[in-house]
Motif scaffolding. Structure first.
Motif, PDB file in Angstrom:
ATOM      1  N   GLY A  57       0.840  -1.204   0.000  1.00  0.00           N
ATOM      2  CA  GLY A  57       0.000   0.000   0.000  1.00  0.00           C
ATOM      3  C   GLY A  57       0.867   1.242   0.000  1.00  0.00           C
ATOM      4  O   GLY A  57       1.998   1.232   0.496  1.00  0.00           O
ATOM      5  N   ILE A  58       0.331   2.275  -0.595  1.00  0.00           N
ATOM      6  CA  ILE A  58       1.054   3.547  -0.588  1.00  0.00           C
ATOM      7  C   ILE A  58       0.137   4.609  -0.036  1.00  0.00           C
ATOM      8  O   ILE A  58      -0.980   4.802  -0.512  1.00  0.00           O
ATOM      9  CB  ILE A  58       1.522   3.928  -1.998  1.00  0.00           C
ATOM     10  CG1 ILE A  58       2.499   2.889  -2.531  1.00  0.00           C
ATOM     11  CG2 ILE A  58       2.208   5.299  -1.974  1.00  0.00           C
ATOM     12  CD1 ILE A  58       3.025   3.157  -3.918  1.00  0.00           C
ATOM     13  N   LYS A  80       5.488   0.548   7.919  1.00  0.00           N
ATOM     14  CA  LYS A  80       5.145   1.815   7.272  1.00  0.00           C
ATOM     15  C   LYS A  80       6.379   2.700   7.395  1.00  0.00           C
ATOM     16  O   LYS A  80       6.856   2.960   8.504  1.00  0.00           O
ATOM     17  CB  LYS A  80       3.948   2.442   8.004  1.00  0.00           C
ATOM     18  CG  LYS A  80       3.370   3.662   7.329  1.00  0.00           C
ATOM     19  CD  LYS A  80       2.051   4.061   8.005  1.00  0.00           C
ATOM     20  CE  LYS A  80       1.457   5.301   7.410  1.00  0.00           C
ATOM     21  NZ  LYS A  80       0.218   5.720   8.095  1.00  0.00           N
ATOM     22  N   GLU A  82       8.476   6.202   6.255  1.00  0.00           N
ATOM     23  CA  GLU A  82       8.416   7.552   5.674  1.00  0.00           C
ATOM     24  C   GLU A  82       9.710   8.291   5.986  1.00  0.00           C
ATOM     25  O   GLU A  82      10.392   7.976   6.953  1.00  0.00           O
ATOM     26  CB  GLU A  82       7.254   8.357   6.280  1.00  0.00           C
ATOM     27  CG  GLU A  82       5.898   7.872   5.847  1.00  0.00           C
ATOM     28  CD  GLU A  82       4.769   8.839   6.229  1.00  0.00           C
ATOM     29  OE1 GLU A  82       5.049  10.018   6.512  1.00  0.00           O
ATOM     30  OE2 GLU A  82       3.617   8.388   6.240  1.00  0.00           O
ATOM     31  N   ARG A 142      -0.481  -6.927  10.360  1.00  0.00           N
ATOM     32  CA  ARG A 142      -0.988  -6.794   8.984  1.00  0.00           C
ATOM     33  C   ARG A 142      -2.487  -7.104   8.963  1.00  0.00           C
ATOM     34  O   ARG A 142      -2.937  -8.111   9.507  1.00  0.00           O
ATOM     35  CB  ARG A 142      -0.254  -7.780   8.073  1.00  0.00           C
ATOM     36  CG  ARG A 142      -0.700  -7.700   6.652  1.00  0.00           C
ATOM     37  CD  ARG A 142       0.195  -8.562   5.790  1.00  0.00           C
ATOM     38  NE  ARG A 142      -0.234  -8.583   4.409  1.00  0.00           N
ATOM     39  CZ  ARG A 142       0.385  -9.258   3.455  1.00  0.00           C
ATOM     40  NH1 ARG A 142       1.463  -9.959   3.750  1.00  0.00           N
ATOM     41  NH2 ARG A 142      -0.057  -9.223   2.222  1.00  0.00           N
ATOM     42  N   GLY A 144      -6.270  -6.914   6.519  1.00  0.00           N
ATOM     43  CA  GLY A 144      -6.696  -7.297   5.175  1.00  0.00           C
ATOM     44  C   GLY A 144      -7.034  -6.102   4.304  1.00  0.00           C
ATOM     45  O   GLY A 144      -6.476  -5.009   4.447  1.00  0.00           O
ATOM     46  N   ASP A 146      -8.829  -2.926   2.523  1.00  0.00           N
ATOM     47  CA  ASP A 146      -9.554  -1.773   3.065  1.00  0.00           C
ATOM     48  C   ASP A 146     -10.929  -1.708   2.413  1.00  0.00           C
ATOM     49  O   ASP A 146     -11.126  -2.167   1.284  1.00  0.00           O
ATOM     50  CB  ASP A 146      -8.748  -0.472   2.926  1.00  0.00           C
ATOM     51  CG  ASP A 146      -8.646   0.033   1.521  1.00  0.00           C
ATOM     52  OD1 ASP A 146      -9.684   0.417   0.960  1.00  0.00           O
ATOM     53  OD2 ASP A 146      -7.524   0.053   0.974  1.00  0.00           O
ATOM     54  N   ASP A 208      -4.338   4.520  10.351  1.00  0.00           N
ATOM     55  CA  ASP A 208      -3.858   5.855  10.004  1.00  0.00           C
ATOM     56  C   ASP A 208      -4.141   6.885  11.102  1.00  0.00           C
ATOM     57  O   ASP A 208      -5.115   7.631  11.051  1.00  0.00           O
ATOM     58  CB  ASP A 208      -4.440   6.320   8.667  1.00  0.00           C
ATOM     59  CG  ASP A 208      -3.665   7.509   8.126  1.00  0.00           C
ATOM     60  OD1 ASP A 208      -2.765   8.005   8.844  1.00  0.00           O
ATOM     61  OD2 ASP A 208      -3.940   7.943   7.000  1.00  0.00           O
TER      62      ASP A 208
HETATM   63  N1  LIG Z   1      -1.671  -2.605   8.956  1.00  0.00           N
HETATM   64  C1  LIG Z   1      -1.945  -2.668   7.650  1.00  0.00           C
HETATM   65  N2  LIG Z   1      -2.188  -3.854   7.062  1.00  0.00           N
HETATM   66  C2  LIG Z   1      -2.463  -3.937   5.742  1.00  0.00           C
HETATM   67  N3  LIG Z   1      -2.537  -2.893   4.930  1.00  0.00           N
HETATM   68  C3  LIG Z   1      -2.318  -1.672   5.455  1.00  0.00           C
HETATM   69  C4  LIG Z   1      -2.006  -1.495   6.842  1.00  0.00           C
HETATM   70  N4  LIG Z   1      -1.852  -0.180   7.080  1.00  0.00           N
HETATM   71  C5  LIG Z   1      -2.055   0.419   5.917  1.00  0.00           C
HETATM   72  N5  LIG Z   1      -2.331  -0.465   4.923  1.00  0.00           N
HETATM   73  C6  LIG Z   1      -2.616  -0.156   3.506  1.00  0.00           C
HETATM   74  O1  LIG Z   1      -1.885   0.974   3.114  1.00  0.00           O
HETATM   75  C7  LIG Z   1      -2.756   2.052   2.746  1.00  0.00           C
HETATM   76  C8  LIG Z   1      -2.189   3.366   3.238  1.00  0.00           C
HETATM   77  O2  LIG Z   1      -2.041   3.308   4.623  1.00  0.00           O
HETATM   78  P1  LIG Z   1      -2.183   4.592   5.543  1.00  0.00           P
HETATM   79  O3  LIG Z   1      -3.545   5.174   5.328  1.00  0.00           O
HETATM   80  O4  LIG Z   1      -1.827   4.234   6.927  1.00  0.00           O
HETATM   81  O5  LIG Z   1      -1.072   5.503   4.885  1.00  0.00           O
HETATM   82  P2  LIG Z   1      -0.996   7.072   4.880  1.00  0.00           P
HETATM   83  O6  LIG Z   1       0.277   7.486   4.256  1.00  0.00           O
HETATM   84  O7  LIG Z   1      -1.229   7.540   6.256  1.00  0.00           O
HETATM   85  O8  LIG Z   1      -2.236   7.378   3.934  1.00  0.00           O
HETATM   86  P3  LIG Z   1      -3.065   8.722   3.745  1.00  0.00           P
HETATM   87  O9  LIG Z   1      -2.313   9.510   2.768  1.00  0.00           O
HETATM   88  O10 LIG Z   1      -4.405   8.236   3.240  1.00  0.00           O
HETATM   89  O11 LIG Z   1      -3.170   9.395   5.064  1.00  0.00           O
HETATM   90  C9  LIG Z   1      -4.096   1.700   3.379  1.00  0.00           C
HETATM   91  O12 LIG Z   1      -5.178   2.246   2.663  1.00  0.00           O
HETATM   92  C10 LIG Z   1      -4.078   0.197   3.332  1.00  0.00           C
HETATM   93  O13 LIG Z   1      -4.520  -0.250   2.078  1.00  0.00           O
END
Ligand SMILES: Nc1ncnc2c1ncn2[C@@H]1O[C@H](COP(=O)(O)OP(=O)(O)OP(=O)(O)O)[C@@H](O)[C@H]1O
Length: 618
Positions: A57-58, A80, A82, A142, A144, A146, A208
């Motif tokens: 995921g991004i 995650k 950054e 992890r 599943g 979204d 998030d």
């Molecule tokens: N714990 C997790 N398990 C599986 N997939 C995840 C998990 N956390 C995030 N994802 C996937 O990654 C995507 C982005 O995650 P997240 O929303 O935390 O990132 P973000 O950079 O904060 O995004 P945004 O720009 O929307 O704020 C999610 O929509 C999801 O599909």
């Protein structure tokens, strides 16, 4: 999500190399992460090792990878990652570390007799140098898929029973989160993930926490630095004013429920998303008589219990603890009425319409109903803006600033003319469509620059009215009135700085937009263009010296707050055409040559009702 930075050959952490700041994407002022190659091993702060798997995921600024404990084959965690300077991951990490310990979650579940709770937790965190750039990472379980995936697959709707079950589950998460003193502020389908595996399909998890912040318990004090944060469609009215509250979380859930039920939100139908102030106004109108507005939206009239929920949310005080049981009761009652048990896997398949199936939702997007709802919405809601934003300043580490995400290149803006012909849409178009998030730096970050000084000035602070929305905060009551905001709101109402950052479905985080002054004479203008410029907009202008005008008028002066401007404006029956100038620093005197020069130019600026000029020194 498109990325602006080309993934480089991945590399694991290389501590020997000196970390450089993460690179900024061309044309953007924030950093994108370096790509982590599969097989890279990251070491967390507790010396645990995590093997990076495929990207899954991004987000707006980071990337999420499947991860396994080193030596294990099960990729049941995610990393995650950054750039170190990105604020939201810092916020998210600290939220998890402080407030989402597994023991706390377990205890909450026991207290409430819950088998499961959609509250994630953190497994580990750390820093790593990737391709010479310092990154921060967190490791989480992890989950599943979204639920935005199902929403899209179903032509923008979810089975009604599932909507209410999700609402119940999210209320549980809210209750837990609020019990820690924090609000989430960014609930949306893309941030709700199903559990993993067979057993996981019955529980959704809210992820998030990059916008998590302490909710206010005292005075309601609008914060221009945080205004409109969130995802514009669902941003609560309080969040539009930059105030984190518990009722705001409930309101955000309400907007999502409406959408999950297959009805387009009025401000989406009306294509207002590029202009946060307009969205804010539309929401104020919507909530003022939310019963009627919902009735207009849901023509089949079966949303009585949602109406009860929304009416309750609308009546909550900004610092009042919501009655979660009461809210849950509405949704459980709805489920009972539909004879849908609140157990088992969440059902995301829309079945063909019949009297006793899961599809009680109206058909997808309904522009007609949304437009009707907008028309049915009463004039302006009256909201009282009144307390204190609890700060996160006790963070043990200085929070990095979220770099402005959707900001146009500073150079042209620096030289921009003060002209009413600025098109917010045009400015918006200049920005990247790729970012998900533009965020106010967490508390504890470097002080905002001049942009926010006026609004944050002691004077503005002294009065919640003054600090409220730049266009019309003469009074909290009038603040909500488009008429009070602007005499001719119909003609134009925009917020250039903020409209830069609104993006459909994406988290938006207000940030400091002030470019660094180029010359040593920089003027900060807080001005209202034409009608309702709802932002502290910085326009740096190269000012031509006028004969007789001095660069530095002398005498007492003060910041003319947005509210005082709008108060002045609103007292007029017709749009103000006079340019008012007030100097900020101690030497300024109203009526000085500079002010006089500006006043005399008023005839050439008929669309500029008020201008505040503030000079600051480098
Ligand atoms: N714990 C997790 N398990 C599986 N997939 C995840 C998990 N956390 C995030 N994802 C996937 O990654 C995507 C982005 O995650 P997240 O929303 O935390 O990132 P973000 O950079 O904060 O995004 P945004 O720009 O929307 O704020 C999610 O929509 C999801 O599909």
């Amino acid at each position: 999500m498109p990325r602006a930075v080309k993934p480089k050959t991945a590399a694991g952490p290389s501590p020997a190399k000196k970390a450089a700041p993460a690179k900024k994407a061309k044309g953007k002022l924030y950093a994108m992460p370096e790509k982590l190659k599969e097989g890279t091993v990251l070491q967390d702060l507790a010396k645990g090792k995590w093997c990076i798997g495929p990207s899954i995921g991004i987000g707006g600024f980071g990337e999420i990878y499947a991860a396994a404990r080193a030596g294990e084959k099960n990729y049941d965690a995610v990393v995650k990652c950054e750039p170190h300077g990105n604020g939201p991951l810092f916020v998210e990490m600290h939220f998890y570390l402080r407030n989402a310990k597994q023991d706390d979650i377990k205890q909450f579940k026991q207290q409430r007799g819950l088998k499961t709770l959609g509250m994630p937790y953190i497994l580990a965190s750390g820093s790593a140098v990737v391709n010479g750039q310092k990154h921060r990472f967190i490791v989480m379980p992890r989950y599943g898929s979204d639920i935005s995936k199902f929403f899209k697959e179903n032509d923008k709707r979810l089975p009604e029973g599932t909507v209410y079950r999700l609402a119940l589950q999210m209320l549980d998460v809210y209750q837990f989160m609020h019990s820690t003193g924090y609000v989430h502020a960014d609930l949306k389908a893309a941030n709700i993930l199903l559990g993993q595996g067979k057993a996981g399909a019955a529980q959704a998890y809210l992820v998030d926490f990059g916008l998590a912040s302490h909710f206010v318990t005292g005075e309601f004090k609008p914060d221009p630095k945080k205004m409109h944060n969130g995802t514009i469609e669902y941003t609560s009215r309080d969040a539009h004013l930059g105030v984190p509250t518990r009722r705001a979380d409930l309101e955000i859930l309400g907007y999502n429920i409406i959408e999950w039920l297959g009805v387009e939100l009025p401000w989406v139908t009306q294509k207002l998303l590029a202009v946060p102030l307009k969205v804010q106004n539309a929401k104020e109108a919507f909530i003022e008589d939310v019963g009627a507005a919902l009735k207009a939206l849901f023509s089949n009239g079966c949303r009585f219990l949602l109406g009860e929920y929304m009416k309750y949310v609308a009546k909550l005080k900004h610092n009042e603890e919501p009655d979660y049981d009461k809210c849950r009761n509405w949704f459980s009652t709805a489920l009972k009425q539909m004879k849908i048990p609140n157990t088992g896997d969440l059902d995301f398949k829309i079945k063909p319409q019949s009297s006793s199936n899961n599809n009680h939702s109206p058909p997808g997007t309904s522009k007609a109903t949304a437009t009707a709802a907008a028309a049915a919405a009463p004039k302006r809601a009256k909201r009282v803006a009144s307390p204190d934003i609890i700060s996160d300043s006790d963070e043990e580490e200085e929070a990095p600033r979220r770099k402005p995400q959707a900001k146009a290149s500073p150079a042209p803006r620096r030289n921009a003319k003060v002209t009413p012909t600025i098109s917010p849409r045009k400015r918006y178009a200049e920005t990247s469509p790729t970012q998900k998030r533009v965020k106010t730096e967490p508390n504890g970050t470097p002080k905002p620059r001049a942009t926010h000084r006026a609004a944050a000035s002691p004077r503005a602070r002294a009065s919640p009215r003054a600090a409220a929305s730049p266009t019309a905060r003469a009074s909290p009551r009038s603040a909500a009135s488009p008429k009070a905001r602007t005499p001719n709101a119909a003609s134009a109402s925009f917020s250039p700085a903020l409209s830069l950052r609104a993006k459909h479905g994406k988290t938006v985080v207000n940030d400091d937009l002030t470019p660094k002054p180029r010359s040593n004479k920089t003027y900060e203008f807080n001005f209202e263009l034409d009608v309702s410029m709802d932002a502290n907009v910085i326009v740096n202008v190269k000012r031509k010296k006028k004969a007789g005008a001095k660069d530095q008028p002398t005498g007492e002066g003060d910041v003319k707050t947005p509210s005082s401007r709008s108060l002045a404006s609103s007292k007029e029956d017709t749009p103000v055409t006079r340019v008012n100038l007030r100097k900020v620093n101690a030497e300024g005197v109203p009526g000085s040559p500079l002010a006089a020069a500006a006043s005399s130019s008023s005839s050439r600026s008929p669309r500029t009702p008020a201008v505040t000029v503030r000079k600051y020194r480098r």
